[in-house]
Each structure stands twice: as structure tokens, then as C-alpha cells.
Design an enzyme around this catalytic site. Sequence first.
Site, PDB file in Angstrom:
ATOM      1  N   LYS A  54      -4.071  -0.891  -2.372  1.00 61.16           N
ATOM      2  CA  LYS A  54      -4.888  -0.175  -1.384  1.00 61.16           C
ATOM      3  C   LYS A  54      -6.037   0.553  -2.078  1.00 61.16           C
ATOM      4  O   LYS A  54      -7.172   0.547  -1.592  1.00 61.16           O
ATOM      5  CB  LYS A  54      -4.010   0.830  -0.608  1.00 61.16           C
ATOM      6  CG  LYS A  54      -3.036   0.138   0.331  1.00 61.16           C
ATOM      7  CD  LYS A  54      -1.980   1.080   0.895  1.00 61.16           C
ATOM      8  CE  LYS A  54      -0.941   0.280   1.685  1.00 61.16           C
ATOM      9  NZ  LYS A  54       0.207   1.056   2.146  1.00 61.16           N
ATOM     10  N   GLN A  98       2.408   7.048   1.640  1.00 61.30           N
ATOM     11  CA  GLN A  98       3.132   5.795   1.406  1.00 61.30           C
ATOM     12  C   GLN A  98       4.616   5.981   1.731  1.00 61.30           C
ATOM     13  O   GLN A  98       5.264   6.885   1.205  1.00 61.30           O
ATOM     14  CB  GLN A  98       2.951   5.356  -0.059  1.00 61.30           C
ATOM     15  CG  GLN A  98       3.591   4.021  -0.382  1.00 61.30           C
ATOM     16  CD  GLN A  98       2.941   2.846   0.353  1.00 61.30           C
ATOM     17  OE1 GLN A  98       1.723   2.795   0.499  1.00 61.30           O
ATOM     18  NE2 GLN A  98       3.747   1.919   0.841  1.00 61.30           N
ATOM     19  N   ASP A 121      -3.284   5.217   8.944  1.00 62.41           N
ATOM     20  CA  ASP A 121      -2.160   4.296   9.148  1.00 62.41           C
ATOM     21  C   ASP A 121      -1.815   4.197  10.644  1.00 62.41           C
ATOM     22  O   ASP A 121      -1.026   3.354  11.038  1.00 62.41           O
ATOM     23  CB  ASP A 121      -0.923   4.811   8.393  1.00 62.41           C
ATOM     24  CG  ASP A 121      -0.471   3.839   7.319  1.00 62.41           C
ATOM     25  OD1 ASP A 121      -1.030   2.729   7.243  1.00 62.41           O
ATOM     26  OD2 ASP A 121       0.455   4.195   6.556  1.00 62.41           O
TER      27      ASP A 121
END
Length: 286
Positions: A54, A98, A121
Amino acid sequence: MTAQLIDGTATARAVREDVARGVAELVAAGGTAPGLATVLIGEDPASEVYVRNKRRACVAAGMVDLHRHLPGDVDQDTAAALIDSLAADPAVSGILLQLPTPASLDSEALLARIPAAKDVDGLTTTNAGLLAQGRPGLRPCTPAGVVELLDRHDVPLAGAEAVVVGRSVLVGKPMAQLLLARNATVTISHSRTRDLAEVCRRADVLVVAAGIPGLVGADAVKPGATVIDVGIHRGEHGLHGDVDFDAVAQVAGKITPVPGGVGPMTIAMLLTNTLTAATVQQGLGG
Ligand code: NAP
């Protein structure tokens, strides 16, 4: 094989190039380059790989990498304080925690501290609620990536019969809502569904996110349907999906492979969300 292959790797590359252009335009218009704060807690090797990918993609798109790493034994208050400081920092356009976090931490409480405007997200309850109400917001990356794949491969959604296999918060539920927002007639199936194959055979667009290798076979696919396989499983012979690819490719009209289908789209949509977040925060549209 008779089905047309939907190439997620090439599509993700095209999306990333679009994002890079958008970043350059934002800066040219007097804005600042978007900043993505990935937050990794602990030393899980798989999570380290995901976060590294990412961060690389973020830099390649011209964004600023604002990564933070906390040790696995960090306490809840310290982790929460880091999220709060990123939330308050104007250089941070997007925050990505994460998952999974170490078991000692309450990840839902940490996620809840991410402001909806920086939730790239798309996993906070605010963004889930905005999606459920059909209002603008940041969308979860994997299902958003599926819609992007369908759009860029000219798969019509308005009026189409869509079946989603799986109802997770991460994939199945937002997937169904995104398809509904595009005027598909949506059926959600799950582990209690009676006769899964019969339900799936209704689909013009079948999205499978069950986490069961090879769950969907040719008997569950209407000839000519578009089949999107979200599943990822590491087996003896590499990666596989939830769809029996070889058999289904003989029946479907279009199909995603695993690997090289939905997987690459997830990071591409993270970049799209980060650019959208920065553009809105900087008052330059969005
Ligand atoms: P999950 O949280 O385990 O949810 C699985 C869903 O599938 C549940 O709703 C479950 O139903 C349903 N299900 C299980 N067995 C079923 C069956 N026999 N028939 C019909 N439905 C069934 O998984 P997830 O997070 O949604 O992920 C699904 C898959 O996608 C996994 O393989 C994951 O690795 C993969 N994934 C890929 C990406 C990517 O970037 N490509 C991103 C995220 C996830 P119940 O609700 O009734 O239990």
C-alpha cells in the site's frame, strides 16, 4: 475456455494511473499532495507485506507516505492517541488501520476514532451508514473495486439480477449495497441459504465472497453471466478463489481469475479513496 477474462491487474494499473493524474491536477490547482497514514501494530508478516504494498502504491501515485508503526505490545490508550493525532493532522488525508490488530487491542474502538472523512478503508460505522442510506461517503475498497471492474468491462448493472455470495461487513454487505445503488436487483446469499446453486443461477452478475475454495461450480452459473471471484486461498499449487475457475469459464460470459482479478483492485481503490478524501478536505471538489 469461452468466457472473456476480466484482467484486474491491467484495470488496477489504469485506475492507479488515473489517480496519479488526479494527484498532479490537485497539486496544479493549488492543493497539496494527499497523505496516507497506514498504521501497522505488531509484526505480523502478512500484514507487513500488505502495508508495504500500500505504501509503495501510494508513493507511485504521487502521494505522501505517512506510515506509522507501533509495537505489538502497545496499550489501547497509546494506539488511540496515535489515531487521534493523525485525525487532527491536516497533512493526513487518509488513515488506514491494518487489520487484524493484536488480540490485546479493541480494533473496533480504534476504527471508531478515525473520522469518516479520513476513513479511506470505508469501514467505520459512519461510512457504512452513509452507504446504507445511499449518501456520498468513502466506500470499502474491495467491493468498490468490483464495481470499478464491472464498469470498466461494460457489464450493465441497472436492472440486472445480481447475486452476492457472502454477507460480511468487509465485502458481502457493502457489495450488495453498491450493486443496489447501481439499480441492480440484488440477492444476498450466505451459509444458511437453501440450494445455493439455484440462487446463483438467477444471476446476470455473480459476486462470490464466501471464503470457501471452489464453492461455486458450473452448475451455479447461468450461461453468459459475469462471475467475480473475491475469494483468495493459498493452496499447494498457488492462489485459488471461491469459484471453480476452469469449469465456470466454460459457462460464464466474463470471469475474473485468481490471482489477477479482484485482488489488485483493492489497493487501487484505496488510492482512489485517498485522493477523494484529500480533494474534499481541501475544498477543491469531490
Ligand atoms: P467472511 O467474513 O468469512 O465471510 C464469509 C461469508 O460467506 C459469510 O457471510 C458466510 O455466511 C458466507 N458463507 C460461508 N460459507 C458459505 C456457503 N457454503 N454458502 C454461502 N455462503 C457462505 O469472509 P470475507 O472477509 O467476506 O472474505 C471472503 C473471501 O474474500 C475470503 O476468501 C477472503 O480472503 C477474500 N477477500 C479478498 C479480498 C481481496 O482483496 N481480493 C479482500 C477481502 C476478502 P454467514 O454469514 O452465514 O456465516
